[in-house]
Scaffold this motif. Structure first.
Motif, short mmCIF file in Angstrom:
data_model
loop_
_atom_site.label_atom_id
_atom_site.label_comp_id
_atom_site.label_asym_id
_atom_site.label_seq_id
_atom_site.Cartn_x
_atom_site.Cartn_y
_atom_site.Cartn_z
N ASP A 310 0.90 -1.19 -0.24
CA ASP A 310 0.35 0.14 0.00
C ASP A 310 0.84 1.31 0.11
O ASP A 310 1.72 2.30 0.99
N ARG A 312 0.13 4.04 0.39
CA ARG A 312 -0.24 5.49 0.75
C ARG A 312 0.17 5.14 2.21
O ARG A 312 0.35 5.97 3.30
N LYS A 314 2.27 5.97 5.26
CA LYS A 314 3.32 6.67 5.80
C LYS A 314 4.66 5.81 6.26
O LYS A 314 4.67 4.47 6.96
N THR A 341 4.79 7.02 1.69
CA THR A 341 3.73 8.31 1.50
C THR A 341 4.94 9.19 2.14
O THR A 341 4.94 8.84 3.68
#
Length: 351
Positions: A310, A312, A314, A341
């Protein structure tokens, strides 16, 4: 219709095939120029019934086979009829008495169908490569079948003037050994670019590249996959000698997601003239980034790493710090692809 042939042929050479075909319908003179041999030295075959159910590209091999110098085949491997058409093209190239072919590329597209191992296509490749004249470029990076030493032996025997060999596909099984690659390197003294698997290269192969009676290798690309979990790593001393003897050589290393993390740091040892690194291992790579920044600060130009499925998610604070340290150390770094991210603050610091 008053345009000289050589000018019209030059114009044709800049046009995609469909536009070239439409242009040839203007008049008889333009149609005659359309069939000029100079325009058929390179051809791209696309075999996919979803796009071309009739396989119209086959007609090109029937009409212009004698003119072809560079051939690239895109093949939807899940379609038997498309595989048969690609095999037909290779048969026609093999049967030619006067051979002009200098570059051959075979690319698979589409998903691999169940139980398709590509043995028929591999046999066709062996027959094609067993015939002269010598090719200068063989590109099978997107041909996802299991290669073997027999294929390399045929290439080494028949194509001593090879400059580029790409055998680094995404098939997780292959039967190529360092002995097969060593034979290829010794038989092809003009070889300047080699793409293969990490387990297919050892100290002996690097030593062969250092021989005085051959052209200097410019680029080596190595893919680390699950086969490398159980094989010996290339010694640091071998890389040091390789770097000192061939200061202009550049090495690319790619890690497949099947590779365990604990192998990354030992494998990326000091002495590798590493220019490009692709880490597709799906995990947080804090320690690895620290090691890369310290070890390859003077050579690394491109870095790509996947940290999670994923993108996304962080990055943890430790990874931010390691990444900034790497960027500050690697003065030649030109491109950075981070698949997670990052905060705006970290991005600003990187820039």
């Amino acid at each position: 219709s008053s345009l000289p042939q050589h000018i019209l042929v030059e114009v044709y050479s800049y046009l995609p095939m469909n536009d070239r075909l439409n242009t040839s319908l203007v008049c008889k003179w333009w149609s005659d120029c359309f069939h000029h041999p100079a325009l058929w030295s390179r051809f791209l075959f696309k075999f996919d019934t979803d796009v071309d159910s009739e396989g119209l590209a086959v007609t090109a091999i029937e009409k212009y086979c004698n003119e072809l110098k560079e051939v690239e085949i895109f093949l939807n491997q899940r379609q038997k009829i498309s595989r048969d058409r690609a095999c037909y093209v290779m048969d026609e190239l093999t049967a030619l008495e006067k051979k002009r072919l200098q570059k051959f590329t075979l690319n698979f597209t589409g998903l691999n169908p169940l139980c398709f191992n590509g043995s028929v296509i591999l046999d066709k490749l062996k027959k094609l490569f067993s015939r002269k004249p010598s090719l200068s470029c063989i590109d099978l990076n997107q041909c996802n079948i299991a290669f073997d030493n027999d294929l390399l032996s045929i290439i080494a025997l028949q194509h001593q003037f090879l400059r580029i060999v790409r055998l680094q596909n995404s098939c997780l099984i292959d039967n190529v050994t360092p002995e097969g690659v060593l034979k290829l390197v010794k038989s092809c003294p003009l070889l300047t670019e080699l793409h293969t698997f990490y387990h297919c290269v050892n100290a002996g192969v690097l030593e062969a590249f250092c021989a005085e009676d051959r052209s200097a290798i410019k680029r080596i690309s190595l893919l680390c996959n699950r086969s490398d979990k159980y094989n010996e790593m290339i010694p640091r001393e071998a890389w040091h000698r390789f770097s000192l003897t061939l200061p202009g050589a550049e090495v690319t290393v790619r890690f497949h997601h099947s590779m365990p993390h604990h192998i990354i740091i030992p494998l990326l040892c000091e002495g590798i003239p590493l220019v490009s690194l692709h880490l597709k291992v799906y995990g947080w790579l804090t320690d690895e980034l620290v090691h890369i920044g310290v070890t390859f600060s003077s050579s690394l130009k491109y870095l790509s790493f996947h940290t999670s499925m994923d993108i996304r998610r962080k990055a943890p604070p430790g990874l931010d710090i390691a990444l900034l340290d790497l960027v500050s150390r690697c003065s030649k770094l030109e491109a950075l692809h981070c698949y997670c991210t990052l905060s705006d603050e970290v991005i600003d610091k990187i820039k």
